[in-house]
Design a protein around this motif. Sequence first.
Motif, PDB file in Angstrom:
ATOM      1  N   ASP A   1       0.990  -1.386   0.284  1.00 49.88           N
ATOM      2  CA  ASP A   1       0.794  -0.111  -0.171  1.00 49.88           C
ATOM      3  C   ASP A   1       1.135   1.190  -0.200  1.00 49.88           C
ATOM      4  N   PHE A   2       2.424   1.228  -0.886  1.00 49.55           N
ATOM      5  CA  PHE A   2       3.007   2.551  -0.817  1.00 49.55           C
ATOM      6  C   PHE A   2       2.690   3.357  -2.145  1.00 49.55           C
ATOM      7  N   ASP A   3       2.563   4.500  -1.567  1.00 49.78           N
ATOM      8  CA  ASP A   3       2.075   5.728  -2.778  1.00 49.78           C
ATOM      9  C   ASP A   3       3.593   6.781  -2.889  1.00 49.78           C
ATOM     10  N   GLY A   4       4.678   6.802  -2.310  1.00 56.75           N
ATOM     11  CA  GLY A   4       5.578   7.400  -2.616  1.00 56.75           C
ATOM     12  C   GLY A   4       6.139   6.914  -3.788  1.00 56.75           C
ATOM     13  N   THR A   5       6.990   7.868  -3.613  1.00 57.11           N
ATOM     14  CA  THR A   5       8.358   7.642  -5.109  1.00 57.11           C
ATOM     15  C   THR A   5       9.748   6.779  -4.110  1.00 57.11           C
ATOM     16  N   THR A   6      10.040   5.824  -5.511  1.00 53.60           N
ATOM     17  CA  THR A   6      10.797   4.715  -5.311  1.00 53.60           C
ATOM     18  C   THR A   6      11.711   4.747  -6.287  1.00 53.60           C
ATOM     19  N   GLN A   7      12.556   4.059  -6.925  1.00 55.96           N
ATOM     20  CA  GLN A   7      13.542   3.904  -7.559  1.00 55.96           C
ATOM     21  C   GLN A   7      13.124   2.892  -8.311  1.00 55.96           C
ATOM     22  N   LEU A   8      12.024   2.007  -7.855  1.00 54.23           N
ATOM     23  CA  LEU A   8      11.608   0.846  -8.369  1.00 54.23           C
ATOM     24  C   LEU A   8      10.412   1.575  -9.845  1.00 54.23           C
ATOM     25  N   ALA A   9      10.188   2.620  -9.897  1.00 49.58           N
ATOM     26  CA  ALA A   9       9.992   2.590 -10.720  1.00 49.58           C
ATOM     27  C   ALA A   9      10.191   2.889 -12.136  1.00 49.58           C
ATOM     28  N   VAL A  10      11.388   3.192 -11.440  1.00 50.60           N
ATOM     29  CA  VAL A  10      12.207   3.317 -12.559  1.00 50.60           C
ATOM     30  C   VAL A  10      13.309   2.164 -13.309  1.00 50.60           C
ATOM     31  N   VAL A  11      13.428   1.482 -12.675  1.00 53.37           N
ATOM     32  CA  VAL A  11      13.940  -0.096 -12.553  1.00 53.37           C
ATOM     33  C   VAL A  11      13.644  -0.270 -14.135  1.00 53.37           C
ATOM     34  N   HIS A  12      12.035  -0.607 -14.801  1.00 51.37           N
ATOM     35  CA  HIS A  12      11.645  -1.121 -16.060  1.00 51.37           C
ATOM     36  C   HIS A  12      12.125  -0.434 -17.070  1.00 51.37           C
ATOM     37  N   THR A  13      11.869   0.556 -16.979  1.00 45.53           N
ATOM     38  CA  THR A  13      12.261   1.401 -17.765  1.00 45.53           C
ATOM     39  C   THR A  13      14.405   1.380 -18.054  1.00 45.53           C
ATOM     40  N   HIS A  14      15.067   1.870 -16.867  1.00 49.04           N
ATOM     41  CA  HIS A  14      16.439   1.383 -17.204  1.00 49.04           C
ATOM     42  C   HIS A  14      17.072   0.469 -18.155  1.00 49.04           C
ATOM     43  N   VAL A  15      16.010  -1.485 -17.371  1.00 50.54           N
ATOM     44  CA  VAL A  15      16.721  -2.122 -18.023  1.00 50.54           C
ATOM     45  C   VAL A  15      15.824  -1.874 -19.535  1.00 50.54           C
ATOM     46  N   LEU A  16      14.793  -1.580 -20.151  1.00 52.19           N
ATOM     47  CA  LEU A  16      14.922  -1.591 -21.359  1.00 52.19           C
ATOM     48  C   LEU A  16      15.395  -0.885 -22.053  1.00 52.19           C
ATOM     49  N   ALA A  17      15.696   0.448 -21.670  1.00 49.56           N
ATOM     50  CA  ALA A  17      16.518   0.848 -22.493  1.00 49.56           C
ATOM     51  C   ALA A  17      18.141   1.185 -22.685  1.00 49.56           C
ATOM     52  N   LEU A  18      18.352   0.660 -21.285  1.00 52.26           N
ATOM     53  CA  LEU A  18      19.903   0.448 -21.139  1.00 52.26           C
ATOM     54  C   LEU A  18      20.193  -1.153 -21.665  1.00 52.26           C
ATOM     55  N   GLY A  19      19.505  -1.889 -21.435  1.00 52.85           N
ATOM     56  CA  GLY A  19      19.603  -3.458 -21.607  1.00 52.85           C
ATOM     57  C   GLY A  19      19.043  -3.565 -23.259  1.00 52.85           C
ATOM     58  N   MET A  20      18.269  -3.713 -23.005  1.00 53.75           N
ATOM     59  CA  MET A  20      16.589  -4.134 -24.888  1.00 53.75           C
ATOM     60  C   MET A  20      16.995  -3.463 -25.516  1.00 53.75           C
TER      61      MET A  20
END
Length: 138
Positions: A30-49
């Motif tokens: 039930d977390f609604d703050g900011t977290t680095q988890l929000a950008v892991v998805h895009t980092h992996v897709l951009a810097l990886g895939m």
Amino acid sequence: MRKILNTAHIYMIIGLVSGLYYRELTKAEDFDGTTQLAVVHTHVLALGMLFFLVVLALEKQFTLTDHRLFGWFFWIYNAGLAVTVAMMTLHGTLTVLGHDGGAAVAGIAGLGHVLLTVGLVLLFVTLGKCLPAASRKA
């Protein structure tokens, strides 16, 4: 070439799973703050895939894998991305769970960024050495 494609494919899977992890963990806590988890998805897709799909196109054009520095680039860049993404995931998870990541997490993440930088430099050196001699004069 197959190794580069497989690497891009693995990063696609990790990127999609990391987005699912972010959504499910924040929902479960039930977390609604900011977290680095929000950008892991895009980092992996951009810097990886996406990055390795570009490298695949460069390999097709310039046969980068024939150069001895390519292996160094490949493993150093992947190590840097793995460390960076792991620390982002750890820091983000700790934030969602209400804990502080501390200086160690930030320091190790910095090491990951250094490895990424070294990997990128090696890629550009490799690319420069693989360009045809005529195009270097321009």
